[in-house]
Design an enzyme around this catalytic site. Structure first.
Site, mmCIF file in Angstrom:
data_model
loop_
_atom_site.group_PDB
_atom_site.id
_atom_site.type_symbol
_atom_site.label_atom_id
_atom_site.label_comp_id
_atom_site.label_asym_id
_atom_site.label_seq_id
_atom_site.Cartn_x
_atom_site.Cartn_y
_atom_site.Cartn_z
ATOM 1 C CB THR A 54 -12.378 -9.058 -5.446
ATOM 2 O OG1 THR A 54 -12.266 -8.918 -4.023
ATOM 3 C CG2 THR A 54 -11.980 -10.461 -5.821
ATOM 4 C CG ASP A 114 -2.059 0.966 1.096
ATOM 5 O OD1 ASP A 114 -2.360 1.382 -0.050
ATOM 6 O OD2 ASP A 114 -2.668 1.327 2.118
ATOM 7 N N GLY A 115 0.324 2.304 -0.608
ATOM 8 C CA GLY A 115 1.001 3.610 -0.563
ATOM 9 C C GLY A 115 1.586 4.051 -1.893
ATOM 10 N NE ARG A 169 -1.439 6.494 1.076
ATOM 11 C CZ ARG A 169 -1.432 5.642 2.092
ATOM 12 N NH1 ARG A 169 -1.261 6.086 3.311
ATOM 13 N NH2 ARG A 169 -1.580 4.354 1.879
ATOM 14 C CD1 TRP A 170 7.386 6.448 -2.752
ATOM 15 C CD2 TRP A 170 6.868 6.667 -4.927
ATOM 16 N NE1 TRP A 170 8.562 6.450 -3.473
ATOM 17 C CE2 TRP A 170 8.278 6.587 -4.801
ATOM 18 C CE3 TRP A 170 6.303 6.811 -6.199
ATOM 19 C CZ2 TRP A 170 9.122 6.632 -5.905
ATOM 20 C CZ3 TRP A 170 7.147 6.871 -7.303
ATOM 21 C CH2 TRP A 170 8.547 6.774 -7.144
ATOM 22 C CD GLU A 211 3.437 -12.882 15.752
ATOM 23 O OE1 GLU A 211 3.217 -11.716 16.104
ATOM 24 O OE2 GLU A 211 3.060 -13.876 16.418
ATOM 25 C CG LEU A 215 10.452 -16.706 -3.314
ATOM 26 C CD1 LEU A 215 10.442 -16.599 -1.793
ATOM 27 C CD2 LEU A 215 10.638 -15.312 -3.938
ATOM 28 C CG HIS A 230 -0.083 1.592 -9.341
ATOM 29 N ND1 HIS A 230 -0.284 1.261 -8.019
ATOM 30 C CD2 HIS A 230 -1.198 2.260 -9.733
ATOM 31 C CE1 HIS A 230 -1.479 1.699 -7.635
ATOM 32 N NE2 HIS A 230 -2.052 2.311 -8.642
HETATM 33 C C1 FPP Z 1 -2.164 -0.058 -3.253
HETATM 34 O O1 FPP Z 1 -1.640 1.254 -3.280
HETATM 35 C C2 FPP Z 1 -1.578 -0.809 -4.344
HETATM 36 C C3 FPP Z 1 -2.289 -1.433 -5.327
HETATM 37 C C4 FPP Z 1 -3.749 -1.427 -5.397
HETATM 38 C C5 FPP Z 1 -1.594 -2.112 -6.422
HETATM 39 C C6 FPP Z 1 -0.373 -2.869 -6.031
HETATM 40 C C7 FPP Z 1 0.435 -3.109 -7.232
HETATM 41 C C8 FPP Z 1 1.775 -3.001 -7.311
HETATM 42 C C9 FPP Z 1 2.652 -2.720 -6.164
HETATM 43 C C10 FPP Z 1 2.516 -3.169 -8.551
HETATM 44 C C11 FPP Z 1 2.049 -4.240 -9.396
HETATM 45 C C12 FPP Z 1 2.600 -5.545 -9.149
HETATM 46 C C13 FPP Z 1 2.851 -6.365 -10.144
HETATM 47 C C14 FPP Z 1 3.061 -7.795 -9.887
HETATM 48 C C15 FPP Z 1 2.924 -5.872 -11.517
HETATM 49 P P1 FPP Z 1 -2.628 2.475 -3.494
HETATM 50 O O2 FPP Z 1 -2.721 2.743 -4.954
HETATM 51 O O3 FPP Z 1 -3.947 2.202 -2.848
HETATM 52 O O4 FPP Z 1 -1.864 3.621 -2.760
HETATM 53 P P2 FPP Z 1 -2.507 4.818 -1.921
HETATM 54 O O5 FPP Z 1 -3.171 4.187 -0.724
HETATM 55 O O6 FPP Z 1 -1.343 5.645 -1.558
HETATM 56 O O7 FPP Z 1 -3.461 5.507 -2.837
#
Ligand code: FPP
Length: 252
Positions: A75, A29-30, A33-34, A216, A140, A46
């Protein structure tokens, strides 16, 4: 709470190599915001997030972790604007295409949790191909949770059991925890030891609801694209300091 981040210096040196968690899951997550912090579109977050996943999975393999499950698309993520959904689907496609040689070289087996049949055709095909090509690998296991929801996974397992009973594939027996677990996407993976969520929020967001029963949990206050091997080691260090009782009492 910021798991393990009160540590200074390289956390890897503090780890007990005999107590490395077998299965780590990450809620990445994040990203948005990043990106916003840098004046960039969410999609840039992303993209940076995919780079972080590549690095963290590699680091986990080096540390001796057996399985990493990454929450790449839930989902509920279909509710995001179409351009972001399309970007994430393309990113997964590119990730799988770009990584396949490295994954094989590093002996990584890729599996998926979630309803990948509902993904756009070319992404689904790429996912299926990656699973097939990497199936013999013994290092892995990288489990990508895509179009995944914990509640949907449990309901799916229950429906499969009902179907298998009706088809006579399982006899007239009581359903046990062990049998149920065999119907989950994670049946071939070790039990979940450590769940890490970056981005500062403290919730599980429909992720691995069954598997997290005794995991954990580490909530980390950095945005996912900034999470790296050192952050992983700090979370593992925190995990190693905790006393896992699995519902029992100490010395009980
Ligand atoms: C949540 O951050 C992240 C997601 C919904 C997507 C996660 C995807 C990736 C890290 C990259 C894709 C991975 C692959 C395998 C290609 P957010 O968008 O909700 O962030 P925010 O809370 O800061 O808005």
């Amino acid at each position: 709470m910021d798991c393990g981040h009160e540590q200074t210096g390289a956390a890897e040196n503090l780890l007990d190599k005999q107590k490395i968690p077998g299965h780590i899951a990450v809620i990445m997550d994040g990203n948005g915001r990043w990106a916003r912090q840098r004046g960039l579109p969410r999609t840039a977050g992303h993209k940076a997030g995919a780079d972080a996943l590549r690095a963290v999975a590699r680091a986990a393999g080096e540390l001796g972790v057996k399985a990493v499950t990454a929450y790449a698309f839930s989902t509920e993520n279909w509710k995001r604007p179409a351009y972001e959904v399309n970007f994430l689907m393309n990113l997964l496609d590119l990730y799988l295409t770009g990584e396949i040689n490295n994954l094989n070289k590093e002996n990584v087996r890729v599996v998926f949790s979630g309803d990948i049949a509902a993904l756009p055709g070319k992404v689904r095909e790429k996912a299926e191909k990656t699973v097939k090509i990497t199936a013999p690998n013994t290092g892995l296991t990288l489990n990508l949770a895509v179009n995944y929801g914990g509640q949907a996974e449990i309901v799916r397992a229950a429906n499969h059991i009902i179907r298998d009973k009706a088809d006579g594939k399982i006899g007239d027996i009581e359903i046990t925890v062990d049998l149920f677990a065999q119907y989950l996407y994670t049946a071939s993976l070790p039990g979940l030891d450590l769940l890490i969520r970056t981005g500062g929020d403290m919730r599980v967001s429909n992720f691995l609801l069954w598997q997290a029963a005794y995991a954990e949990i580490c909530f980390v206050d950095v945005f996912w694209p900034d999470f790296n091997k050192d952050g992983l080691c700090r979370a593992i260090y925190e995990y190693q300091r905790r006393e896992r009782r699995f519902g029992a009492i100490k010395d009980g």
